[in-house]
Design a protein around this motif. Structure first.
Motif, short mmCIF file in Angstrom:
data_model
loop_
_atom_site.label_atom_id
_atom_site.label_comp_id
_atom_site.label_asym_id
_atom_site.label_seq_id
_atom_site.Cartn_x
_atom_site.Cartn_y
_atom_site.Cartn_z
N CYS A 91 0.85 -1.19 0.00
CA CYS A 91 0.00 0.00 0.00
C CYS A 91 0.88 1.24 0.00
CB CYS A 91 -0.88 -0.02 1.25
SG CYS A 91 -1.88 1.44 1.47
N PRO A 92 0.65 2.18 -0.93
CA PRO A 92 1.50 3.38 -0.99
C PRO A 92 1.36 4.27 0.24
CG PRO A 92 -0.24 3.48 -2.66
CD PRO A 92 -0.32 2.12 -2.03
N PHE A 93 0.31 4.10 1.02
CA PHE A 93 0.11 4.97 2.18
C PHE A 93 0.80 4.44 3.43
CE2 PHE A 93 -3.38 6.16 -0.58
CZ PHE A 93 -3.33 7.55 -0.51
N ASP A 94 0.86 3.12 3.58
CA ASP A 94 1.38 2.59 4.84
C ASP A 94 2.32 1.40 4.68
OD1 ASP A 94 -0.45 0.44 4.31
OD2 ASP A 94 -2.04 1.66 5.18
N ASP A 95 2.67 1.05 3.41
CA ASP A 95 3.64 -0.04 3.18
C ASP A 95 3.18 -1.41 3.65
OD1 ASP A 95 5.64 1.06 1.72
OD2 ASP A 95 6.77 1.78 3.46
N THR A 96 1.89 -1.61 3.76
CA THR A 96 1.38 -2.93 4.14
C THR A 96 1.25 -3.79 2.88
OG1 THR A 96 0.09 -1.82 5.85
CG2 THR A 96 -0.52 -4.10 5.33
N PRO A 97 1.66 -5.06 2.94
CA PRO A 97 1.48 -5.93 1.76
C PRO A 97 0.01 -6.01 1.34
CG PRO A 97 2.90 -6.97 3.38
CD PRO A 97 2.34 -5.74 4.03
N ILE A 98 -0.22 -5.88 0.05
CA ILE A 98 -1.57 -5.90 -0.50
C ILE A 98 -2.02 -7.36 -0.68
CG2 ILE A 98 -2.93 -5.34 -2.58
CD1 ILE A 98 -2.12 -2.92 -0.97
N THR A 99 -3.29 -7.62 -0.38
CA THR A 99 -3.85 -8.95 -0.59
C THR A 99 -4.67 -8.94 -1.87
OG1 THR A 99 -3.96 -9.24 1.80
CG2 THR A 99 -5.28 -10.75 0.46
N PHE A 100 -4.37 -9.89 -2.76
CA PHE A 100 -5.15 -10.06 -4.00
C PHE A 100 -6.13 -11.21 -3.80
CE2 PHE A 100 -3.19 -7.66 -7.60
CZ PHE A 100 -2.23 -6.99 -6.87
N THR A 101 -7.41 -10.95 -4.02
CA THR A 101 -8.42 -11.99 -3.91
C THR A 101 -9.11 -12.12 -5.26
OG1 THR A 101 -8.83 -11.04 -1.72
CG2 THR A 101 -10.33 -12.78 -2.45
N SER A 102 -9.17 -13.33 -5.80
CA SER A 102 -9.89 -13.47 -7.07
C SER A 102 -11.38 -13.56 -6.79
CB SER A 102 -9.38 -14.68 -7.86
OG SER A 102 -9.76 -15.86 -7.21
N LEU A 103 -12.15 -12.89 -7.62
CA LEU A 103 -13.60 -12.80 -7.42
C LEU A 103 -14.31 -13.62 -8.48
CD1 LEU A 103 -13.81 -8.92 -7.01
CD2 LEU A 103 -13.87 -10.60 -5.18
N PRO A 104 -15.44 -14.21 -8.11
CA PRO A 104 -16.23 -14.89 -9.14
C PRO A 104 -16.77 -13.85 -10.10
CG PRO A 104 -17.40 -14.81 -7.03
CD PRO A 104 -16.05 -14.22 -6.79
N ASN A 105 -16.73 -14.17 -11.36
CA ASN A 105 -17.19 -13.20 -12.35
C ASN A 105 -18.08 -13.91 -13.36
OD1 ASN A 105 -17.31 -11.56 -14.78
ND2 ASN A 105 -15.79 -10.29 -13.79
N PRO A 106 -19.30 -13.43 -13.51
CA PRO A 106 -20.24 -14.10 -14.40
C PRO A 106 -19.79 -14.08 -15.86
CG PRO A 106 -21.15 -12.03 -13.58
CD PRO A 106 -19.89 -12.29 -12.81
#
Ligand SMILES: [Zn+2]
Ligand SMILES: [Zn+2]
Length: 134
Positions: A91-106
């Motif tokens: 995260c550019p604001f706080d340097d926390t690792p970003i979590t990527f979650t895949s979403l169901p997509n119709p």
């Protein structure tokens, strides 16, 4: 500017988020801690409870919600590109690792949610992101 207390809290949050080894912060203890993720379903910030196996002291480790300003397109693109390079975006604001979650997509296209579980900022994008270099 972050206070020393916030910096330490953030470091412990990132350790809990990444399932790294946490040690008890009580003076003279330093025992190993067992971390439990108490985050409510769909919560934007994560909430952990750590308990020391030696002194049984408990510690709450939570993010600090800060919804504004949101991520701009440039930082979202940057995070996507880092992820495409199989690296860990933060995260550019706080340097926390970003979590990527895949979403169901119709429509059967890949869609991801990007979340910072420390500040609660998040966004969704189609994958691969159109802005990213192919
Ligand atoms: Zn302890
Ligand atoms: Zn953040």
């Amino acid at each position: 500017m972050k206070s020393e207390q916030e910096r330490v809290g953030h470091r412990r949050f990132v350790q809990a988020l990444q399932h790294e080894h946490l040690t008890c912060a009580r003076p003279g203890c330093g025992g190993p801690m067992e971390v439990t993720d108490l985050t409510a379903h769909n919560a934007r910030i994560k909430n952990f409870e750590a308990q020391c196996e030696r002194c049984h002291g408990k510690e709450q480790i939570t993010g600090k919600e800060e919804p504004a300003p949101q991520w701009d397109v440039a930082s979202i693109t940057m995070m996507a590109e880092v992820h495409l390079l199989h690296d860990q975006p933060t995260c550019p604001f706080d340097d926390t690792p970003i979590t990527f979650t895949s979403l169901p997509n119709p429509r059967r296209k890949a869609r991801y949610r990007l979340s910072c579980f420390y500040c609660g900022r998040h966004t969704e994008m189609n994958w691969p992101p159109p802005e990213a270099k192919r």
